[in-house]
Enzyme design. Sequence first.
Site, PDB file in Angstrom:
ATOM      1  N   HIS A   7       0.825  -1.208   0.000  1.00  0.00           N
ATOM      2  CA  HIS A   7       0.000   0.000   0.000  1.00  0.00           C
ATOM      3  C   HIS A   7       0.854   1.252   0.000  1.00  0.00           C
ATOM      4  O   HIS A   7       2.036   1.213   0.342  1.00  0.00           O
ATOM      5  CB  HIS A   7      -0.983   0.038   1.181  1.00  0.00           C
ATOM      6  CG  HIS A   7      -0.358   0.009   2.541  1.00  0.00           C
ATOM      7  ND1 HIS A   7      -0.108  -1.159   3.227  1.00  0.00           N
ATOM      8  CD2 HIS A   7       0.073   0.998   3.362  1.00  0.00           C
ATOM      9  CE1 HIS A   7       0.438  -0.882   4.398  1.00  0.00           C
ATOM     10  NE2 HIS A   7       0.570   0.429   4.506  1.00  0.00           N
ATOM     11  N   HIS A  79       3.996   7.025   3.808  1.00  0.00           N
ATOM     12  CA  HIS A  79       4.943   5.933   3.645  1.00  0.00           C
ATOM     13  C   HIS A  79       4.502   5.001   2.520  1.00  0.00           C
ATOM     14  O   HIS A  79       3.363   5.052   2.050  1.00  0.00           O
ATOM     15  CB  HIS A  79       5.146   5.143   4.949  1.00  0.00           C
ATOM     16  CG  HIS A  79       3.952   4.421   5.482  1.00  0.00           C
ATOM     17  ND1 HIS A  79       3.105   4.968   6.420  1.00  0.00           N
ATOM     18  CD2 HIS A  79       3.450   3.184   5.221  1.00  0.00           C
ATOM     19  CE1 HIS A  79       2.153   4.092   6.719  1.00  0.00           C
ATOM     20  NE2 HIS A  79       2.333   3.004   5.994  1.00  0.00           N
ATOM     21  N   GLU A 130       7.680   0.972   5.065  1.00  0.00           N
ATOM     22  CA  GLU A 130       7.150  -0.078   5.936  1.00  0.00           C
ATOM     23  C   GLU A 130       7.363  -1.408   5.228  1.00  0.00           C
ATOM     24  O   GLU A 130       7.128  -1.524   4.014  1.00  0.00           O
ATOM     25  CB  GLU A 130       5.636   0.159   6.152  1.00  0.00           C
ATOM     26  CG  GLU A 130       4.950  -0.897   7.012  1.00  0.00           C
ATOM     27  CD  GLU A 130       3.459  -0.621   7.214  1.00  0.00           C
ATOM     28  OE1 GLU A 130       2.858   0.124   6.410  1.00  0.00           O
ATOM     29  OE2 GLU A 130       2.912  -1.161   8.189  1.00  0.00           O
TER      30      GLU A 130
HETATM   31 CO    CO Z   1       1.160   1.250   6.337  1.00  0.00          CO
END
Ligand code: CO
Length: 134
Positions: A7, A79, A130
Amino acid sequence: MLGRLNHVAIAVPDIEAARRHYREVLGAEVSAVEDQPEHGVRTVFVTLPNTKIELLGVLGETSPIAGFLARHPEGGIHHLCFEVADIRAARDALLARGMRILGDGEPRIGAHGRPVLFLHPKDHHGTLIELEQA
Ligand code: CO
C-alpha cells in the site's frame, strides 16, 4: 528482498472527508473508518486493482502522524509498504547493510494483522518505508 507494493499510505487531516473524496470523486472502493488505538491512527483502505491506499487520520493525543500533519497540514504521502517473505530475515539483512530500523527493531503487528517494521527515511532517499510480512 522487496516483493509487491502492499500500500501507499496518505496522512490526512480529516479522514471522513478523505474517505468521501476517494469514494465519491475518485470512484474507488473504500472500507469503513477503523480506529487502531494501538497505533494511534484511524485508517481507511482504498482497494485498487493492483494495490491499496491506506488513508491515515489522527487518533488520540500522541498519534505518530501528528508531527507529519503539522508539517503538511493538507496531508500527503506518508509511507510506502512493501511485502517481504520473511520480515526478520529482511531486517537482519538491512541491519548488516547499515540501515536503521525504527523503534526497538522487533516487528509489530500492523493494521492488517501481519508483522511490520519501519525503516528510517533518511536511509531511503527521504521516504519512510514499511515492510510487511506477506
Ligand atoms: Co502502512
